[in-house]
Design an enzyme around this catalytic site. Structure first.
Site: not given
Lengths: 342, 342
Positions: A56, A227
């Site tokens: 990410e 998450d």
């Protein structure tokens, strides 16, 4: 030149300043940035998913400074001798676009996640909170313990993990630091007398680490393990019984515990509480839940703090990342000047 | 450890291998990646705009390797002694998420932009093309000259720029390299006998560097200066008269010359031509236009090539960017082991 903090310097800096001091000071940077939340460019992280994990990029900007973090999440990594999460981050000057600061962020992210937990609990937990239950004693656990002691004065810990070696490691690491540590026999046992509960387990799966019947009135839950899409830790009923606070609503709906809930499930962005625009804890019986997934602004705060903290020390190097010819239109001259063919 | 090519090593590598050789070899990597275009994760770049410029992240992945580039674009930078565009890039291993290679990319981007231009012209320009007109003699211009000679054998150049000092710099840089250079008196004069035209001017404005009446039948236009919203170089009529080829349609509609055109204006993604799925040049009278904005896959190819090319040389260093404790769950132990309080 760009300032660079590599792993060795990060470790030396953290050991020299002390992780508890760092976390406590970092909370001030976090609060400064959460108070001016509306100034930041905010976007859900840009993710590249694969069967093994995710990579990410998490950018943000306050229009003076730009920052981003590169971070991976590979749950099967520890079984192959690698870290689940590794990261590095960059700050740049918005006015000319030049990168000014690069840092390892595996350790720095552990510090910022703990600092964020403590910042939120300082506002949302009961004032008389004395005992922290830690469910999950992996990489994040010691940082959590130090954060809650440094910021809230909590030194009584009850811990649980399904991996006995991880518990043993945690106890070995924190007992010499002066904590009063109790090892529980289950997750339900761990939370029995807790005022604050941190859940930080790492399975990339929908799990139920805690059920609603084990949660006492008045507890603050700091849920940091759920998450990413498909990864949750809490019974949906806990989310219904409590009031849920998040970092950035659009990202948490995708990644947090509330991915289990309907799209219109009510949550409050934490910055609103900090700014006095929304209620936080309103009674001693209320259950408050911080559904934490980690947001780019927190990394921005952590990088700002690290940049300022290492200035004037020898805990960084300078690296040459930006080609800078005397004549800005003569980039080729940089090569030509050395080229043997001339 | 992560391999790192800083500015100094990039310059030494480029001078040692020779920029013309590098561009020629890089074209092979670009063609390999454009031929497997459909395997890549593709997304328009993630931009953070400010009044002074833009900072962008350009990620992509082929599911073995992940790559991204950090790049800024600040048109007013040269007037303040800074580069308009600076960049660095990263490759990572998708299987564990660890970064493996980091490189400066200001110089590497100049090489990859020129290599991309030459790759496309090799397919789309007339086989008998002998003369290149270069409109704009800034940072990219010498790399363009070397790319067209290395890949298409073109050594006759006609050049024009509104800045006489930039022309003088270009001539000084390329004459010793064996080019036949003619300095024109205007953009229209420069393109009069050209078979291929490269436009690379840097104004962040809608400009008309070339009008349709100056474009002869059969020309290939390599338009690389129009590359962000609000910045174009070509008369819309040129785009209507020619056939337009692009890198990645969704990004070019936002950033390229075709931002002037209706949303349904027909273009062809270049990879389709390379793979034989779409026609390229179909007659000697056709005008072909490459509306180039720069795409993440090109940076991926450039980084792959640089990584492979510096392997086994001393043109890189190793940096410690990934914290790697013996016990993956004992990240804290890295600090504790050094901490004076224990």
């Amino acid at each position: 030149m760009t300032r660079f903090v590599d792993v060795g310097n990060m470790i030396r800096w953290a050991a020299d300043r002390g992780p508890e001091n760092i976390i406590t000071e970092m909370v001030r940077y976090l609060e400064d940035d959460f108070r001016r939340w509306e100034e930041f460019d905010k976007t859900p992280r840009v993710a590249s998913h694969t069967p093994f994990g995710v990579i990410e990029l998490m950018p943000t900007s306050d229009h003076e400074t730009y920052g981003f973090k590169y971070v991976n999440g590979h749950p099967s990594n520890p079984g192959r001798g690698f870290q689940t999460v590794t990261a590095f981050g960059v700050l740049a000057d918005v006015h000319n676009g030049y990168p000014t600061f690069i840092s390892e962020m595996t350790i720095l992210t552990a510090l910022r996640t703990a600092a964020t937990s403590a910042m939120v609990a300082k506002t949302l937990a009961r004032r008389d909170a004395r005992r922290l239950a830690l469910i999950g004693t992996g990489s994040q656990s010691e940082f959590q313990a130090l954060a809650f002691r440094g910021v809230l004065g909590i030194d009584k810990l009850t811990v649980w993990d399904t991996d006995p070696a991880a518990i043993e490691k945690f106890v070995r690491n924190v007992r010499p630091l002066g904590f009063d540590v109790t090892v529980a026999s289950s997750a339900a046992d761990a939370v029995r007398e807790a005022d604050i509960i941190t859940t930080c387990t790492a399975d990339k799966a929908k799990a139920t680490i805690l059920t609603a019947d084990s949660i006492a009135p008045g507890v603050h839950i700091n849920a940091i393990g759920g998450d990413c899409p498909g990864k949750t830790e809490l019974d949906a009923e806990i989310l219904e019984r409590g009031d849920v606070f998040v970092e950035f609503d659009p990202q948490t709906r995708i990644e947090g515990e509330i991915q289990q809930m309907p799209a219109d499930f009510a949550v409050t962005e934490f910055w609103r509480v900090l700014c006095g625009n929304a209620p936080g804890r309103t009674s001693d019986d209320q259950i408050t839940v911080f559904d934490s997934v980690g947001f780019a602004v927190e990394d921005f705060s952590a990088l700002r703090y690290a940049r300022d903290s290492v200035a004037g020390t020898d805990f960084f190097e300078e690296i040459d990342l930006v080609a800078n010819p005397d004549d800005p239109k003569d980039l080729f001259g940089l090569i030509g000047a050395l080229s043997p063919s001339r």
